[in-house]
Motif scaffolding. Structure first.
Motif, PDB file in Angstrom:
ATOM      1  N   GLY A 113       2.696 -61.463 -12.786  1.00  0.00           N
ATOM      2  CA  GLY A 113       2.215 -61.585 -14.155  1.00  0.00           C
ATOM      3  C   GLY A 113       1.603 -60.314 -14.691  1.00  0.00           C
ATOM      4  O   GLY A 113       1.112 -60.290 -15.822  1.00  0.00           O
ATOM      5  N   SER A 114       1.604 -59.243 -13.899  1.00  0.00           N
ATOM      6  CA  SER A 114       1.127 -57.937 -14.348  1.00  0.00           C
ATOM      7  C   SER A 114       2.265 -56.939 -14.233  1.00  0.00           C
ATOM      8  O   SER A 114       2.974 -56.899 -13.220  1.00  0.00           O
ATOM      9  CB  SER A 114      -0.063 -57.468 -13.494  1.00  0.00           C
ATOM     10  OG  SER A 114      -0.396 -56.123 -13.787  1.00  0.00           O
ATOM     11  N   ARG A 115       2.438 -56.133 -15.247  1.00  0.00           N
ATOM     12  CA  ARG A 115       3.531 -55.166 -15.247  1.00  0.00           C
ATOM     13  C   ARG A 115       3.286 -54.013 -14.281  1.00  0.00           C
ATOM     14  O   ARG A 115       4.225 -53.261 -13.973  1.00  0.00           O
ATOM     15  CB  ARG A 115       3.730 -54.603 -16.656  1.00  0.00           C
ATOM     16  CG  ARG A 115       4.147 -55.626 -17.682  1.00  0.00           C
ATOM     17  CD  ARG A 115       4.122 -55.055 -19.093  1.00  0.00           C
ATOM     18  NE  ARG A 115       5.069 -53.972 -19.265  1.00  0.00           N
ATOM     19  CZ  ARG A 115       6.343 -54.125 -19.596  1.00  0.00           C
ATOM     20  NH1 ARG A 115       6.834 -55.339 -19.741  1.00  0.00           N
ATOM     21  NH2 ARG A 115       7.132 -53.077 -19.758  1.00  0.00           N
ATOM     22  N   PHE A 116       2.070 -53.860 -13.801  1.00  0.00           N
ATOM     23  CA  PHE A 116       1.729 -52.662 -13.032  1.00  0.00           C
ATOM     24  C   PHE A 116       1.253 -52.968 -11.619  1.00  0.00           C
ATOM     25  O   PHE A 116       0.959 -52.055 -10.858  1.00  0.00           O
ATOM     26  CB  PHE A 116       0.636 -51.878 -13.762  1.00  0.00           C
ATOM     27  CG  PHE A 116       0.937 -51.651 -15.217  1.00  0.00           C
ATOM     28  CD1 PHE A 116       1.783 -50.635 -15.613  1.00  0.00           C
ATOM     29  CD2 PHE A 116       0.397 -52.469 -16.191  1.00  0.00           C
ATOM     30  CE1 PHE A 116       2.073 -50.434 -16.952  1.00  0.00           C
ATOM     31  CE2 PHE A 116       0.681 -52.273 -17.531  1.00  0.00           C
ATOM     32  CZ  PHE A 116       1.522 -51.252 -17.919  1.00  0.00           C
ATOM     33  N   GLN A 117       1.180 -54.237 -11.253  1.00  0.00           N
ATOM     34  CA  GLN A 117       0.633 -54.626  -9.960  1.00  0.00           C
ATOM     35  C   GLN A 117       1.498 -54.110  -8.809  1.00  0.00           C
ATOM     36  O   GLN A 117       2.718 -54.250  -8.826  1.00  0.00           O
ATOM     37  CB  GLN A 117       0.521 -56.137  -9.880  1.00  0.00           C
ATOM     38  CG  GLN A 117      -0.138 -56.681  -8.631  1.00  0.00           C
ATOM     39  CD  GLN A 117      -1.640 -56.690  -8.743  1.00  0.00           C
ATOM     40  OE1 GLN A 117      -2.271 -55.661  -8.599  1.00  0.00           O
ATOM     41  NE2 GLN A 117      -2.205 -57.851  -9.014  1.00  0.00           N
ATOM     42  N   ILE A 118       0.838 -53.525  -7.806  1.00  0.00           N
ATOM     43  CA  ILE A 118       1.506 -53.107  -6.583  1.00  0.00           C
ATOM     44  C   ILE A 118       1.004 -53.998  -5.450  1.00  0.00           C
ATOM     45  O   ILE A 118      -0.191 -54.061  -5.184  1.00  0.00           O
ATOM     46  CB  ILE A 118       1.222 -51.626  -6.249  1.00  0.00           C
ATOM     47  CG1 ILE A 118       1.730 -50.713  -7.365  1.00  0.00           C
ATOM     48  CG2 ILE A 118       1.857 -51.248  -4.914  1.00  0.00           C
ATOM     49  CD1 ILE A 118       3.230 -50.740  -7.552  1.00  0.00           C
ATOM     50  N   GLY A 119       1.931 -54.693  -4.809  1.00  0.00           N
ATOM     51  CA  GLY A 119       1.574 -55.589  -3.726  1.00  0.00           C
ATOM     52  C   GLY A 119       1.789 -54.951  -2.369  1.00  0.00           C
ATOM     53  O   GLY A 119       2.631 -54.056  -2.200  1.00  0.00           O
ATOM     54  N   GLY A 120       1.045 -55.415  -1.389  1.00  0.00           N
ATOM     55  CA  GLY A 120       1.176 -54.896  -0.035  1.00  0.00           C
ATOM     56  C   GLY A 120       0.000 -55.328   0.809  1.00  0.00           C
ATOM     57  O   GLY A 120      -0.842 -56.125   0.367  1.00  0.00           O
ATOM     58  N   PRO A 121      -0.082 -54.815   2.029  1.00  0.00           N
ATOM     59  CA  PRO A 121      -1.248 -55.139   2.865  1.00  0.00           C
ATOM     60  C   PRO A 121      -2.498 -54.494   2.288  1.00  0.00           C
ATOM     61  O   PRO A 121      -2.445 -53.399   1.735  1.00  0.00           O
ATOM     62  CB  PRO A 121      -0.879 -54.538   4.225  1.00  0.00           C
ATOM     63  CG  PRO A 121       0.074 -53.431   3.899  1.00  0.00           C
ATOM     64  CD  PRO A 121       0.835 -53.879   2.693  1.00  0.00           C
ATOM     65  N   ALA A 122      -3.631 -55.178   2.420  1.00  0.00           N
ATOM     66  CA  ALA A 122      -4.876 -54.692   1.828  1.00  0.00           C
ATOM     67  C   ALA A 122      -5.979 -54.665   2.876  1.00  0.00           C
ATOM     68  O   ALA A 122      -6.007 -55.485   3.796  1.00  0.00           O
ATOM     69  CB  ALA A 122      -5.296 -55.574   0.652  1.00  0.00           C
ATOM     70  N   GLY A 123      -6.887 -53.714   2.705  1.00  0.00           N
ATOM     71  CA  GLY A 123      -7.999 -53.580   3.635  1.00  0.00           C
ATOM     72  C   GLY A 123      -8.887 -54.802   3.670  1.00  0.00           C
ATOM     73  O   GLY A 123      -9.500 -55.098   4.704  1.00  0.00           O
ATOM     74  N   ALA A 124      -8.949 -55.534   2.560  1.00  0.00           N
ATOM     75  CA  ALA A 124      -9.809 -56.716   2.512  1.00  0.00           C
ATOM     76  C   ALA A 124      -9.389 -57.772   3.523  1.00  0.00           C
ATOM     77  O   ALA A 124     -10.198 -58.618   3.932  1.00  0.00           O
ATOM     78  CB  ALA A 124      -9.795 -57.307   1.103  1.00  0.00           C
ATOM     79  N   PHE A 125      -8.106 -57.757   3.950  1.00  0.00           N
ATOM     80  CA  PHE A 125      -7.607 -58.769   4.870  1.00  0.00           C
ATOM     81  C   PHE A 125      -7.769 -58.390   6.335  1.00  0.00           C
ATOM     82  O   PHE A 125      -7.453 -59.195   7.217  1.00  0.00           O
ATOM     83  CB  PHE A 125      -6.130 -59.039   4.595  1.00  0.00           C
ATOM     84  CG  PHE A 125      -5.878 -59.933   3.421  1.00  0.00           C
ATOM     85  CD1 PHE A 125      -5.814 -61.303   3.572  1.00  0.00           C
ATOM     86  CD2 PHE A 125      -5.710 -59.408   2.161  1.00  0.00           C
ATOM     87  CE1 PHE A 125      -5.586 -62.131   2.490  1.00  0.00           C
ATOM     88  CE2 PHE A 125      -5.484 -60.221   1.070  1.00  0.00           C
ATOM     89  CZ  PHE A 125      -5.424 -61.598   1.237  1.00  0.00           C
ATOM     90  N   ILE A 126      -8.203 -57.178   6.609  1.00  0.00           N
ATOM     91  CA  ILE A 126      -8.248 -56.710   7.993  1.00  0.00           C
ATOM     92  C   ILE A 126      -9.049 -57.652   8.877  1.00  0.00           C
ATOM     93  O   ILE A 126      -8.610 -58.032   9.978  1.00  0.00           O
ATOM     94  CB  ILE A 126      -8.828 -55.278   8.044  1.00  0.00           C
ATOM     95  CG1 ILE A 126      -7.811 -54.280   7.479  1.00  0.00           C
ATOM     96  CG2 ILE A 126      -9.210 -54.890   9.472  1.00  0.00           C
ATOM     97  CD1 ILE A 126      -8.326 -52.856   7.400  1.00  0.00           C
ATOM     98  N   VAL A 127     -10.222 -58.041   8.412  1.00  0.00           N
ATOM     99  CA  VAL A 127     -11.099 -58.889   9.209  1.00  0.00           C
ATOM    100  C   VAL A 127     -10.446 -60.243   9.484  1.00  0.00           C
ATOM    101  O   VAL A 127     -10.405 -60.725  10.626  1.00  0.00           O
ATOM    102  CB  VAL A 127     -12.449 -59.086   8.498  1.00  0.00           C
ATOM    103  CG1 VAL A 127     -13.375 -59.947   9.326  1.00  0.00           C
ATOM    104  CG2 VAL A 127     -13.092 -57.738   8.216  1.00  0.00           C
ATOM    105  N   LEU A 128      -9.900 -60.876   8.439  1.00  0.00           N
ATOM    106  CA  LEU A 128      -9.300 -62.195   8.596  1.00  0.00           C
ATOM    107  C   LEU A 128      -8.046 -62.148   9.456  1.00  0.00           C
ATOM    108  O   LEU A 128      -7.835 -63.011  10.321  1.00  0.00           O
ATOM    109  CB  LEU A 128      -8.967 -62.778   7.222  1.00  0.00           C
ATOM    110  CG  LEU A 128     -10.148 -63.101   6.306  1.00  0.00           C
ATOM    111  CD1 LEU A 128      -9.649 -63.597   4.962  1.00  0.00           C
ATOM    112  CD2 LEU A 128     -11.052 -64.138   6.944  1.00  0.00           C
TER     113      LEU A 128
END
Length: 538
Positions: A45-60
């Protein structure tokens, strides 16, 4: 194309570093960026969003791998994708935005601290006797006990990487600092034959192609076991992706579609899991890089994934020479940049309530659990909001009108009540101001019970009440019945259609009360009821 290439150069080392820090092989980070990235850009829903692995998920992710293995991680990732897609289709994306700002700042800072702590082993090249603990305090103690095994070569590579990134960001911000720093560190380690671990020595390098899609191992027992992890993935993915989309909106002046974005994130996680990847979400840093590089459509995000795939096909053998200390340096810089330092300081200074929510969230994320930190922080933020809103509800007395003053009665409706000047001691007028809800029900109910039976006529003006919930309606209903039993005429004026519907639904209707558009109209009703009719001539 240039925007997609720029983001791919940034995402290449970052995806591998995040995967390694998450307890999986670096190739899974690349699979996530390639497959998840193209789906997020194509469907989002965003024309500019880049998806991928994120640092926020490292812990989980690291915790899930530790408890349930790779199969459990992939299953949890795909389950989270299903939850995200359902959330989007049910149009619940709007409610994700209700996470209080102190909570987002607190958990982001907490995650940054944990990421940095997880990289200390590689930054200093430490040799731990056993498995590295997952919790922060045991981890720090274990690292302290291994302080005598510091590898000076690893420290040199780490410092070289960090210094290069910082210097290029300051003097050549348009250059791909992350990739240049990793390449320079790799060349230095190879040229001087430094005794440091590399991707090749630990993982055997990275594959040159994507794997064939395959369904994860599924058993009812495993699905139940990873359900809490899947819910955590979905919650954090929704928050992170929508926060990234909001940042993109601020940079471009456009508006994203939150529910469409959640559906895209859902399918991206399902796709990533099919190819052996990890959790996908919108990434703020890469999305901002995409915008600064001149992107104006989702094509740049799709090309970013295509360029990453080309890099895998062409440069996979070279990745074996990348030192792990260099990737640790990249994550050290990322974790430092994740902390919103100005926002953190501003919240500490703004109010005690915001500071409490911030510090509780921050502390729970570091020492307990990310999900627990978000839930408790949200609960504290909600209580703080309720308290603030309740204090803004006011019930004030206004000057009663004179029985013989019909004209211009509305001009005196907002004056303060003054019994000495009142010419109608049998009528009292009170004005209710603010959103009347359960938080203020007790206070307002006590006042209403005290005043509703002190006059023959009681007028409650609700002109300044924008909303009223069922608890508040029940309070007014109780006061109206008490007034009726005492022989008091109860009038409600100025109620909006929504407020009137809520009141009527809870029994606040004639003959217990009478409704009028204004205080002046209520006054006219009272005058017509008290004025004796003239007898007709015989």
């Amino acid at each position: 194309m240039m925007a997609g290439l720029t983001v791919a150069i940034v995402a290449l080392p970052l995806s591998m570093a995040i995967a390694i820090a998450s307890g999986v092989t670096p190739d899974r980070g690349l699979f996530t960026a390639v497959v998840g990235g193209v789906i997020v850009s194509a469907l989002g829903g965003s024309r500019f969003q880049i998806g991928g692995p994120a640092g926020a998920f490292i812990v989980l992710v690291a915790a899930t791998v530790s408890h349930h293995g790779i199969d459990g991680l992939i299953l949890a990732t795909m389950m989270a994708g299903v939850f995200l897609a359902i959330t989007g289709y049910l149009r619940l994306g709007t409610y994700i935005k209700f996470i209080p700002y102190p909570v987002t700042v607190g958990f982001t800072a907490g995650i940054a601290v944990i990421i940095f702590a997880s990289q200390l082993k590689e930054l200093f090249g430490l040799d731990l006797a056993g498995k590295e603990p997952g919790d922060l305090l045991p981890k720090i103690m274990a690292l302290g006990e291994a302080a005598g095994t510091v590898n000076l070569a690893a420290v040199t590579i780490s410092l070289l990487t960090i210094a290069t990134i910082v210097a290029l960001k300051r003097w050549r911000p348009s250059w791909p600092g992350l990739l240049i720093a990793v390449c320079l560190a790799s060349l230095t380690a190879a040229a001087f034959s430094l005794p440091v671990e590399t991707l090749g020595t630990r993982f055997g390098g990275i594959p040159r192609t994507l794997p064939m899609p395959a369904l994860p191992v599924f058993t009812p027992e495993l699905a139940i076991a990873v359900l809490p992890d899947a819910i955590s993935f979905a919650l954090l993915g929704a928050i992170e992706s929508l926060l990234s989309a909001v940042v993109a909106d601020g940079m471009t002046g456009r508006r994203h579609r939150s529910n469409c974005e959640l559906v895209a994130q859902g399918f991206a996680n399902i796709g990533s899991g099919l190819f052996g990847g990890i959790c996908v979400t919108g990434t703020i840093a890469r999305t901002a890089t995409n915008i600064r590089a001149g992107a104006y459509s989702p094509i740049s995000g799709i090309l970013h994934s295509a360029f990453l795939l080309v890099f895998m096909l062409v440069a996979a053998p070279l990745a074996s020479y990348i030192p792990l200390a260099a990737l640790a340096g990249v994550l050290a810089v990322v974790s430092y940049n994740m902390i919103e330092k100005e926002a953190f300081r501003a919240l500490l200074r703004s109010s005690r309530g915001d500071a409490l929510v911030l510090l509780v969230t921050f502390g729970l994320v570091i020492f307990r659990d990310l999900t627990e930190g978000i839930v408790v922080g949200f609960a504290l933020g909600a209580i703080l909001f309720i308290d603030r809103m309740a204090k803004n509800v006011a019930l004030e007395a206004h000057e009663p009108f004179a029985v013989d003053d019909v004209a211009d009665a509305s001009n005196g409706d907002r004056g303060e009540y003054n019994a000495a000047t009142s010419t109608d001691p049998d009528t009292v007028v009170y004005r209710l101001t603010g959103a009347f809800f359960f938080g203020a029900a007790s206070t307002v109910g006590t006042i209403l019970d005290r005043i509703a039976d002190q006059r023959h006529n009681f007028i409650l003006d609700c002109t300044a009440v924008p909303l009223l919930d069922s608890t508040a309606a029940n309070v007014i209903e109780a006061s109206a019945h008490k007034a009726e039993r005492a022989g008091v005429k109860f009038y409600i004026t100025g109620a909006s259609p929504a407020v009137r519907r809520m009141l009527r639904a809870h029994g606040v209707r004639p003959p217990h009360v009478a409704y009028a558009a204004t205080i002046a109209d209520a006054r006219a009703l009272l005058l017509s009821a008290t004025t004796p009719r003239k007898e007709s001539a015989p």
